[in-house]
Design a protein around this motif. Structure first.
Motif, short mmCIF file in Angstrom:
data_model
loop_
_atom_site.label_atom_id
_atom_site.label_comp_id
_atom_site.label_asym_id
_atom_site.label_seq_id
_atom_site.Cartn_x
_atom_site.Cartn_y
_atom_site.Cartn_z
N MET A 86 0.80 -1.23 0.00
CA MET A 86 0.00 0.00 0.00
C MET A 86 0.83 1.28 0.00
SD MET A 86 -2.97 1.36 -0.10
CE MET A 86 -4.16 0.09 0.30
N LEU A 87 1.95 1.28 0.66
CA LEU A 87 2.76 2.51 0.75
C LEU A 87 3.80 2.60 -0.37
CD1 LEU A 87 2.55 4.63 3.17
CD2 LEU A 87 1.44 2.46 3.58
N ALA A 133 6.10 4.83 -4.39
CA ALA A 133 4.72 5.30 -4.22
C ALA A 133 3.80 4.10 -4.31
CB ALA A 133 4.36 6.32 -5.30
N VAL A 156 -1.77 3.12 -6.28
CA VAL A 156 -2.93 4.02 -6.42
C VAL A 156 -2.49 5.46 -6.70
CG1 VAL A 156 -3.22 4.57 -3.95
CG2 VAL A 156 -5.22 4.55 -5.42
N GLU A 157 -1.22 5.74 -6.47
CA GLU A 157 -0.69 7.09 -6.70
C GLU A 157 0.06 7.23 -8.02
OE1 GLU A 157 0.74 8.69 -2.45
OE2 GLU A 157 1.73 6.82 -3.04
N LEU A 158 0.25 6.13 -8.72
CA LEU A 158 1.11 6.18 -9.91
C LEU A 158 0.30 6.42 -11.19
CD1 LEU A 158 3.51 3.26 -8.97
CD2 LEU A 158 4.13 5.68 -9.22
N SER A 159 0.91 7.13 -12.11
CA SER A 159 0.24 7.45 -13.37
C SER A 159 -0.17 6.18 -14.10
CB SER A 159 1.16 8.27 -14.26
OG SER A 159 0.60 8.40 -15.55
N ALA A 209 -2.29 10.62 -8.44
CA ALA A 209 -1.31 11.51 -7.83
C ALA A 209 -1.01 11.10 -6.40
CB ALA A 209 -1.84 12.94 -7.87
N THR A 210 -0.03 11.79 -5.85
CA THR A 210 0.35 11.48 -4.46
C THR A 210 -0.84 11.64 -3.52
OG1 THR A 210 2.06 11.90 -2.80
CG2 THR A 210 1.12 13.83 -3.87
N LEU A 211 -0.91 10.78 -2.54
CA LEU A 211 -1.97 10.85 -1.54
C LEU A 211 -1.32 11.07 -0.18
CD1 LEU A 211 -4.21 7.94 -2.85
CD2 LEU A 211 -4.83 10.36 -2.77
N LEU A 219 -2.99 6.63 3.40
CA LEU A 219 -2.55 5.30 2.94
C LEU A 219 -2.30 4.38 4.12
CD1 LEU A 219 -0.13 6.33 0.05
CD2 LEU A 219 -2.43 5.36 -0.17
#
Lengths: 361, 361
Positions: free
Chosen positions: A26-27, A34, A37-40, B12-14, B19
């Motif tokens: 998750m982190l 990243a 869920v945060e990556l393009s 994008a970054t969360l 998280l």
């Protein structure tokens, strides 16, 4: 509470190893710095996740090369509206066989875009069976024939695939995809929401024979156009990345467990166990579906006295069995036995049902 | 790698606390015995998650009561197709002000459903500014006026809200929602995908003045009908539950951090820091946007020699700075500075840029 046996009809129980992997990553996904869920969605990490999910789903379901696989945002209901928009000419006939609530939904969503014809319906019978193939009134000029392979609410399932000739067969497999081997080549389109057997809510799948993508369909925005989605590998816009990722983990887990042949065996055993617990209860529990059409995935059942429903649900929860409340359309109980439900969970439910019957006889 | 500073434009970054909470709750949500991703959207657990997310978003954005809040599957592009379907009569005029790539997308998706008129466009100028309000050619009979509040690719942002009289103003706020206080009452509809400032991909928001929901719009399936979604609290069908949950955690984090007033201050400082690093580089780095229209959220910039792009990206990654590659439409670099990007991240980027310039002068 520790993890319960979750019989929810969808969103539904997921394999614990899948959740543990998602938790662990998750982190930081594979050292990317990243979360996935945060990556393009255009970056190499997610492109890899997306491609592997498609490769694995193709392997799991033995999808022929002349079928495109689309992963789309939203659920089956959205697809139900887009099917006539993409595959029927304006006003063209489309045949629908209605065997439960979701067949009715498919009809409702399609009506603005096609001459929807009810080829057969078991509604008068309370959706307790599948209309016999011989009774279907099919149109020669239909754009397609639509069926609901498994009705999640009414617990009714096609146990034999109907022959509809040259007209493409379109089937909502939301709640039974990957539960047993399936001959994809029999269909023009196999579609569904993922949130039963394939992963989380928020993503749907469409397995479509490529020649159907050449149909003109009807005027529509590009984002509602399956051909445009197919041309862009389901990345016409930002896809539901985390849902796609979790779907991929779930499909991988199914392959590792032995694939659909293995799940067909497990699912047959689980369903037999639960139906036996119901049928052997001397009427204390009852399932009203034609035995030939009973769903292996969703088992609606009723206690002989509805006043026992709340005590049953409360005691079940106390025994670590959750998600058993029936859909409001039917009342009573429903146990969903998707691939991620272990046989031990169904055994625990059967044991609980016998015990409850003894204590509340 | 440990967690990098992620400048990706979306997904994008969360916030790391968000998280971590999602990670901690992944196997068992608040003692429910299952993950939130496994629980029914109709059950008390998810209903609570969904309701709290709406309550918190209403508090964060000070949304008046005469606005409905919808959470919908998919992204802004889908909404762009549905806006004319829901709010314009067949063939009715709709005015679009185009200030970048996403304004063009909005036009493309709307064309099948409305008499789309380009009221103003900065395309001839390479989308380096916002067309002056005095130059807009608005139609008296328009169903609405559409703007893109912040252009994620071109880095152009409305810094003043335009007055468009009685015609409803519709604005794509995908990449700047919640970045500063906003007077929702100035709009008919504020919409966007969540995957920049509000959470993960796979869910979008629509904040719509309720009287607009009474418009007949055009024939459409129920699943494409905002009024139907509003009547069912965005649960017309199975919503993207995990995305909704993560959006809720993100909104809650923003409230705890001090809300949009606090983020406006942080975002102003972050943008000032990065633009100063660019403008003070003696042309080594450059941003080509009209300073009056520079985005606080997305900063596209170019190195003086494109041959340095790959070394820059590689060295940045080595320094724990990722997601800096510009959109393929523009090339060069882009740094997105959403609410979850800490000031320390932007300082690290500015320091890296100065250091890179020294080493590759």
């Amino acid at each position: 509470m520790s993890r319960a046996h979750n019989f929810s009809a969808g969103p539904a129980t997921l394999p614990e190893p899948v959740l543990r992997q998602a938790q662990q990553e998750m982190l930081d996904w594979h050292g990317a710095g990243a979360s996935i869920v945060e990556l393009s969605h255009r970056g190499p990490e997610f492109m890899q996740v997306a491609a592997e999910a498609e490769t694995d789903l193709r392997a799991l379901l033995a999808i022929p090369d002349d079928y495109a696989v689309l992963f789309l945002a939203g659920g089956a209901t959205t697809l139900q509206a887009l099917i006539p928009l993409n595959f029927a000419a304006p006003g063209q006939a489309a045949d629908y066989v209605v065997s439960g609530h979701w067949g009715k939904t498919a009809v409702k969503e399609a009506r603005p875009y096609a001459d929807v014809r009810i080829a057969a319906s078991s509604e008068a019978d309370g959706f307790r069976g599948i209309p016999a193939r011989a009774s279907w009134q099919l149109s020669e000029d239909a754009a397609y024939v639509h069926i609901t392979a498994n009705e999640t609410i009414h617990g009714v399932e096609f146990r034999e695939l109907p022959d509809v000739g040259a007209v493409p067969l379109v089937a909502d497999f939301s709640s039974s995809i990957a539960s047993e081997p399936l001959d994809i080549a029999r269909f023009g389109l196999v579609y569904g929401g993922a949130q039963k057997n394939l992963g989380p809510a928020g993503i749907s799948f469409a397995i479509v024979r490529r020649d159907l993508l050449e149909r003109a369909g009807q005027p529509r925005a590009e984002i509602l156009d399956y051909r445009a989605h197919a041309a862009k590998g389901s990345m016409l816009n930002t896809p539901p990345t985390w849902s796609w990722y979790l779907l991929g983990l779930t499909v991988r887990w199914m392959l590792e467990q032995g694939g659909v042949a293995e799940f067909a065996r497990r699912n047959a055993r689980k369903a037999a166990l639960l139906y036996a617990a119901i049928d052997g209860s001397g009427g204390y529990y009852r399932n009203e579906v034609d035995p030939a059409a009973r769903s292996r995935m969703n088992v609606p059942f009723f206690l002989h006295d509805a006043a026992l429903d709340q005590p049953f649900l409360a005691a079940a929860k106390g025994a670590g069995l959750i998600g058993l409340k029936g859909h409001r359309a039917l009342g009573g109980m429903r146990a969903s036995l998707y691939n991620a439900m272990p046989e031990a969970g169904v055994q625990a439910l059967a044991d609980f049902m016998a015990d409850f019957r003894q204590r509340h006889g």
